[in-house]
Design a protein around this motif. Structure first.
Motif, short mmCIF file in Angstrom:
data_model
loop_
_atom_site.label_atom_id
_atom_site.label_comp_id
_atom_site.label_asym_id
_atom_site.label_seq_id
_atom_site.Cartn_x
_atom_site.Cartn_y
_atom_site.Cartn_z
N ASP A 47 -25.13 2.24 -6.10
CA ASP A 47 -25.76 1.37 -5.35
C ASP A 47 -24.88 0.90 -4.49
O ASP A 47 -26.21 0.13 -3.56
N SER A 73 -22.54 1.58 -10.09
CA SER A 73 -22.37 0.20 -9.57
C SER A 73 -22.40 1.16 -7.79
O SER A 73 -22.59 0.83 -6.96
N ASP A 81 -20.23 2.89 -16.46
CA ASP A 81 -20.80 2.00 -14.99
C ASP A 81 -20.65 2.11 -13.76
O ASP A 81 -20.94 1.56 -13.06
N ARG A 82 -19.19 2.17 -13.86
CA ARG A 82 -18.58 2.08 -12.58
C ARG A 82 -19.39 2.86 -11.10
O ARG A 82 -19.14 2.43 -10.33
N SER A 124 -22.68 -11.40 -10.17
CA SER A 124 -23.66 -10.45 -10.27
C SER A 124 -24.91 -10.34 -10.27
O SER A 124 -25.18 -11.11 -11.70
#
Length: 245
Positions: free
Chosen positions: A229, A226, A222-223, A77
């Motif tokens: 995004d 992501s 965090d998920r 990533s």
């Protein structure tokens, strides 16, 4: 020794006071007394970066071993490539943390595991844009651990030299199997090989349960980030709340 940032710095100070030069896998024999610092990044790349910054401030360089087969982070990533490059930019080395259990069909087969390691070394080298010249094991079988695998151009941190002829100290599962602080301060062993896991080191003393719980809590956010995004106007459908869990 305390599992805090200050505790880690105290360990570095103790090494210096006991006359140990902080070395790596290529220059250890240049010192009368040496200590190799190694970190296995099992779960959290951000904690690795935090440790790297601490060491940089202390004028210390070490080796960070990262997984290619982790369920917790993806070195391909863009975000993690930036983290790896930032760690390297401080003068630290990136090595391969090889997980034999990711290849169950090859477990215990030395020849096949060697080929798996070589493939992962090439992959990590491609990601970093530089040759990766060291590897460590994550959950190896006894057959592989005892095999003293040697790969041209890459140091095996569990090889006979670094695992048997150095005094090996590890903080596995937030527990030093031997009194590492006393061993360092006594300075009896001319060669030390010290494994720490950045995951356990925080600004204040924290119990294992709290560290793991906090890691799980952050994973949800965090998920979500992501997903944001990669999902147009996610906030119109779902907003993150810190109390979701």
């Amino acid at each position: 020794m305390r599992f805090t940032v200050d505790g880690y710095v105290e360990m570095l100070d103790a090494l210096r006071e006991s006359g140990y030069g902080i070395a790596d896998y290529s220059c250890w024999d240049e010192y009368e007394k040496c200590a190799i610092l190694r970190h296995d990044v099992d779960f959290d790349m951000y904690q690795a970066l935090s440790m790297a910054k601490v060491e940089c401030k202390q004028g210390v360089k070490s080796t960070y071993f990262v997984l290619l087969t982790s369920d917790f982070y993806n070195i391909h990533s863009a975000a993690n490539r930036r983290l790896l490059n930032e760690i390297r930019g401080m003068g630290h080395t990136i090595g391969l943390h090889f997980d034999e259990t990711a290849y169950p069909e090859d477990a215990g087969n030395v020849e096949k595991v060697v080929q798996d390691i070589k493939k992962e070394l090439l992959t990590l080298s491609d990601v970093l844009g530089v040759p990766v010249e060291a590897f460590s094991y994550h959950r190896p079988t006894k057959a592989i651990l005892d095999a003293d695998i040697r790969i041209q151009g890459a140091v095996n941190s569990y090889g006979e030299l670094f695992f048997r002829r150095f005094k090996y100290l590890s903080d596995s599962r937030m527990h030093w199997r031997e009194p590492a602080g006393d061993i360092i301060c006594e300075g009896i062993y001319p060669r030390l090989h010290i494994l720490t896991h950045p995951f356990w080191y925080h600004d204040k003393e924290t119990e294992m349960r709290e560290i793991l719980s906090g890691f799980l809590d952050r994973a949800g956010k965090d998920r979500y980030n992501s997903l944001k995004d990669n999902f147009t106007n996610l906030g119109d459908v779902l907003e993150w709340r810190d109390d979701r869990l």
